[in-house]
Design a protein around this motif. Sequence first.
Motif, PDB file in Angstrom:
ATOM      1  N   ASP A   2       8.690   0.156  11.541  1.00 40.19           N
ATOM      2  CA  ASP A   2       7.354   0.426  11.829  1.00 40.19           C
ATOM      3  C   ASP A   2       6.886   1.621  11.028  1.00 40.19           C
ATOM      4  O   ASP A   2       5.732   1.586  10.956  1.00 40.19           O
ATOM      5  CB  ASP A   2       7.536   1.246  13.402  1.00 40.19           C
ATOM      6  N   LYS A   3       7.573   2.347  10.374  1.00 44.30           N
ATOM      7  CA  LYS A   3       7.226   3.432   9.323  1.00 44.30           C
ATOM      8  C   LYS A   3       6.600   2.629   8.149  1.00 44.30           C
ATOM      9  O   LYS A   3       5.452   2.902   7.819  1.00 44.30           O
ATOM     10  CB  LYS A   3       8.210   4.438   8.935  1.00 44.30           C
ATOM     11  N   VAL A   4       7.072   1.557   7.647  1.00 46.99           N
ATOM     12  CA  VAL A   4       6.529   0.843   6.518  1.00 46.99           C
ATOM     13  C   VAL A   4       5.339   0.307   6.890  1.00 46.99           C
ATOM     14  O   VAL A   4       4.274   0.322   6.230  1.00 46.99           O
ATOM     15  CB  VAL A   4       7.821  -0.146   6.084  1.00 46.99           C
ATOM     16  N   THR A   5       5.325  -0.454   7.980  1.00 45.98           N
ATOM     17  CA  THR A   5       4.010  -1.180   8.376  1.00 45.98           C
ATOM     18  C   THR A   5       2.978  -0.271   8.652  1.00 45.98           C
ATOM     19  O   THR A   5       1.689  -0.456   8.333  1.00 45.98           O
ATOM     20  CB  THR A   5       4.244  -1.985   9.558  1.00 45.98           C
ATOM     21  N   ARG A   6       3.287   0.982   9.236  1.00 49.28           N
ATOM     22  CA  ARG A   6       2.293   1.958   9.509  1.00 49.28           C
ATOM     23  C   ARG A   6       1.718   2.442   8.220  1.00 49.28           C
ATOM     24  O   ARG A   6       0.486   2.678   8.165  1.00 49.28           O
ATOM     25  CB  ARG A   6       2.603   3.057  10.376  1.00 49.28           C
ATOM     26  N   LEU A   7       2.639   2.920   7.314  1.00 47.28           N
ATOM     27  CA  LEU A   7       2.103   3.431   5.974  1.00 47.28           C
ATOM     28  C   LEU A   7       1.251   2.339   5.413  1.00 47.28           C
ATOM     29  O   LEU A   7       0.282   2.563   4.710  1.00 47.28           O
ATOM     30  CB  LEU A   7       3.273   3.987   5.372  1.00 47.28           C
ATOM     31  N   ALA A   8       1.797   1.217   5.267  1.00 46.24           N
ATOM     32  CA  ALA A   8       1.198   0.067   4.618  1.00 46.24           C
ATOM     33  C   ALA A   8      -0.182  -0.314   5.047  1.00 46.24           C
ATOM     34  O   ALA A   8      -1.106  -0.651   4.145  1.00 46.24           O
ATOM     35  CB  ALA A   8       2.089  -1.152   4.554  1.00 46.24           C
ATOM     36  N   GLU A  10      -2.172   2.409   6.487  1.00 46.89           N
ATOM     37  CA  GLU A  10      -3.078   3.176   6.663  1.00 46.89           C
ATOM     38  C   GLU A  10      -4.157   3.522   5.536  1.00 46.89           C
ATOM     39  O   GLU A  10      -5.269   3.994   5.678  1.00 46.89           O
ATOM     40  CB  GLU A  10      -2.198   4.865   6.772  1.00 46.89           C
ATOM     41  N   LYS A  11      -3.983   2.961   4.367  1.00 47.56           N
ATOM     42  CA  LYS A  11      -4.676   3.025   3.371  1.00 47.56           C
ATOM     43  C   LYS A  11      -4.988   1.705   2.700  1.00 47.56           C
ATOM     44  O   LYS A  11      -4.160   0.719   2.984  1.00 47.56           O
ATOM     45  CB  LYS A  11      -4.126   3.871   2.179  1.00 47.56           C
ATOM     46  N   GLY A  12      -6.171   1.224   1.845  1.00 45.40           N
ATOM     47  CA  GLY A  12      -6.319   0.100   1.192  1.00 45.40           C
ATOM     48  C   GLY A  12      -5.443  -0.442   0.508  1.00 45.40           C
ATOM     49  O   GLY A  12      -5.059  -1.711   0.507  1.00 45.40           O
ATOM     50  N   VAL A  13      -4.772   0.383  -0.408  1.00 48.36           N
ATOM     51  CA  VAL A  13      -3.841  -0.119  -1.510  1.00 48.36           C
ATOM     52  C   VAL A  13      -2.753   0.922  -1.613  1.00 48.36           C
ATOM     53  O   VAL A  13      -2.932   2.102  -1.809  1.00 48.36           O
ATOM     54  CB  VAL A  13      -4.466  -0.269  -2.913  1.00 48.36           C
ATOM     55  N   VAL A  14      -1.411   0.225  -1.102  1.00 52.16           N
ATOM     56  CA  VAL A  14      -0.304   1.216  -0.747  1.00 52.16           C
ATOM     57  C   VAL A  14       0.795   0.548  -1.614  1.00 52.16           C
ATOM     58  O   VAL A  14       1.039  -0.631  -1.820  1.00 52.16           O
ATOM     59  CB  VAL A  14       0.096   1.144   0.507  1.00 52.16           C
ATOM     60  N   LEU A  15       1.404   1.210  -2.541  1.00 49.21           N
ATOM     61  CA  LEU A  15       2.622   0.982  -3.382  1.00 49.21           C
ATOM     62  C   LEU A  15       3.680   1.906  -2.928  1.00 49.21           C
ATOM     63  O   LEU A  15       3.798   3.030  -2.881  1.00 49.21           O
ATOM     64  CB  LEU A  15       2.142   1.443  -4.873  1.00 49.21           C
ATOM     65  N   PHE A  16       5.030   0.872  -2.580  1.00 52.73           N
ATOM     66  CA  PHE A  16       6.091   1.452  -2.363  1.00 52.73           C
ATOM     67  C   PHE A  16       6.826   1.576  -3.720  1.00 52.73           C
ATOM     68  O   PHE A  16       6.942   0.417  -4.377  1.00 52.73           O
ATOM     69  CB  PHE A  16       6.939   1.141  -1.555  1.00 52.73           C
ATOM     70  N   SER A  17       7.468   2.749  -4.013  1.00 47.96           N
ATOM     71  CA  SER A  17       7.702   2.822  -5.742  1.00 47.96           C
ATOM     72  C   SER A  17       9.084   3.814  -5.640  1.00 47.96           C
ATOM     73  O   SER A  17       9.488   4.131  -4.651  1.00 47.96           O
ATOM     74  CB  SER A  17       6.720   3.592  -6.359  1.00 47.96           C
ATOM     75  N   LYS A  18       9.840   3.687  -6.668  1.00 45.54           N
ATOM     76  CA  LYS A  18      10.713   4.849  -7.082  1.00 45.54           C
ATOM     77  C   LYS A  18      10.336   5.669  -8.163  1.00 45.54           C
ATOM     78  O   LYS A  18       9.766   4.738  -9.424  1.00 45.54           O
ATOM     79  CB  LYS A  18      12.047   4.152  -7.200  1.00 45.54           C
TER      80      LYS A  18
END
Length: 101
Positions: A2-8, A10-18
């Motif tokens: 749920d957190k990932v889909t919510r964060l993804a 919330e904004k137009g372009v989202v990058l999950f990174s390290k």
Amino acid sequence: MDKVTRLASEKGVVLFSKSSCCMCYAVKILFQELGVTPTVHELDQDPEGWEMEKALMRLGCNGPVPAIFIGGKLVGSTNEVMSLHLSRGLMPMLKPYQTLC
């Protein structure tokens, strides 16, 4: 998940990174050169990063990072983004999120 889909979404372009990932860095530079400032979530600096990595894998990411979402939809990782860019399919997706220079 749920957190990932919510964060993804919330904004137009989202990058999950390290922060130590060279491919993540390459995608960040590409977006910068295209005039887009993605919202970046550094999984190695988030206490829930491991859970988010597992959620990204369940969503269909080949590797947990980089994972790029545009308009709330999973685009994929570096290969997918670069392929879209080379085939001229990335810019139309990013146009609504470009910053004015």
